[in-house]
Design a protein around this motif. Structure first.
Motif, short mmCIF file in Angstrom:
data_model
loop_
_atom_site.label_atom_id
_atom_site.label_comp_id
_atom_site.label_asym_id
_atom_site.label_seq_id
_atom_site.Cartn_x
_atom_site.Cartn_y
_atom_site.Cartn_z
N VAL A 30 87.98 160.65 -22.66
CA VAL A 30 88.51 160.67 -24.04
C VAL A 30 88.84 159.24 -24.49
O VAL A 30 88.52 158.85 -25.62
CB VAL A 30 89.75 161.59 -24.14
N ALA A 31 89.47 158.45 -23.61
CA ALA A 31 89.83 157.07 -23.97
C ALA A 31 88.59 156.24 -24.26
O ALA A 31 88.57 155.42 -25.20
CB ALA A 31 90.65 156.44 -22.85
N LEU A 36 85.25 153.43 -28.18
CA LEU A 36 83.93 153.18 -28.78
C LEU A 36 83.94 153.49 -30.27
O LEU A 36 83.40 152.73 -31.08
CB LEU A 36 82.88 154.03 -28.06
N THR A 37 84.58 154.59 -30.65
CA THR A 37 84.68 154.96 -32.07
C THR A 37 85.44 153.90 -32.87
O THR A 37 85.03 153.51 -33.96
CB THR A 37 85.38 156.34 -32.22
N LEU A 38 86.56 153.41 -32.31
CA LEU A 38 87.34 152.37 -32.99
C LEU A 38 86.53 151.09 -33.16
O LEU A 38 86.62 150.43 -34.20
CB LEU A 38 88.63 152.08 -32.21
N LEU A 39 85.76 150.73 -32.15
CA LEU A 39 84.92 149.52 -32.25
C LEU A 39 83.88 149.67 -33.36
O LEU A 39 83.64 148.74 -34.13
CB LEU A 39 84.23 149.24 -30.92
N ILE A 40 83.26 150.84 -33.45
CA ILE A 40 82.24 151.08 -34.49
C ILE A 40 82.87 151.05 -35.87
O ILE A 40 82.34 150.43 -36.80
CB ILE A 40 81.52 152.43 -34.24
N ILE A 41 84.05 151.69 -36.02
CA ILE A 41 84.74 151.69 -37.32
C ILE A 41 85.16 150.27 -37.71
O ILE A 41 85.00 149.86 -38.86
CB ILE A 41 85.96 152.65 -37.27
#
Length: 195
Positions: A30-31, A36-41
């Motif tokens: 999950v982490a 990864l999602t935060l980096l893309i955003i």
């Protein structure tokens, strides 16, 4: 006599880590997804993109490669456009749009503004540290001689070679690092199985 056998601390650490990973593997998964999602955003925001572009140009292992990439791409595009008869101002606008880095985009937009005000290309380029001084001098010579497009394409060809060399150097440096990482992972798994 009377003393219990105490395991060395690396063994205890590996046993504890192995137990934790077996019990809470989902937290790691999950982490990783959240990170990864935060980096893309972040990369999609203007400030995040600018920060990533800045890091590309200052991180020691990657800066030579990225600088060569952006210089080569910019000058190749501008040289080909000028050679095809596209006006200088239009060539600079297109070059700014295709560089792929916010700092180089700002550089070419500043050059565009300077040329629009009647100044020469190299006047604005001399103020920037994004292009090496030797490149600025060659652009100045090409501008004065009327062979700017040829000079730009020659510089771009040279930097394409620099880019290839930088990629080869980077991959040759990453290879031993990957071997060490894989060896550590295999060793960790072996110790976990043994223990």
């Amino acid at each position: 006599e009377g003393k219990e056998d105490v395991l060395p601390w690396p063994t205890l650490f590996l046993m504890g880590l192995s137990s934790w990973m077996l019990a809470y593997w989902w937290i790691i998964l999950v982490a990783s997804v959240i990170l990864l999602t935060l980096l893309i955003i972040t990369a999609r925001t203007r400030a995040g993109r600018a920060r990533i572009d800045h890091l590309q140009l200052v991180v020691p292992l990657f800066k030579r490669m990225f600088r060569a990439l952006y210089v080569s791409r910019s000058l190749q595009t501008m040289g080909e456009l000028l050679n095809a008869g596209v006006p200088v101002l239009d060539s600079l606008s297109v070059t700014a749009d295709i560089t792929g880095n916010t700092q180089y985009r700002c550089l070419w937009l500043n050059v565009h503004s300077a040329v629009q005000q009647g100044r020469k290309l190299h006047d604005e380029l001399d103020r920037s540290t994004l292009l090496p001084r030797s490149v600025n001098q060659m652009i100045s010579a090409g501008e004065e001689s009327g062979k700017l497009s040829e000079v730009l394409q020659e510089i771009a060809t040279y930097y394409a070679t620099v880019l290839r060399d930088a990629i080869k150097t980077l991959t040759s440096m990453i290879e031993p690092l990957l071997i060490v990482v894989m060896g550590s992972v295999v060793g960790f798994i072996a110790m976990a199985i043994i223990l």
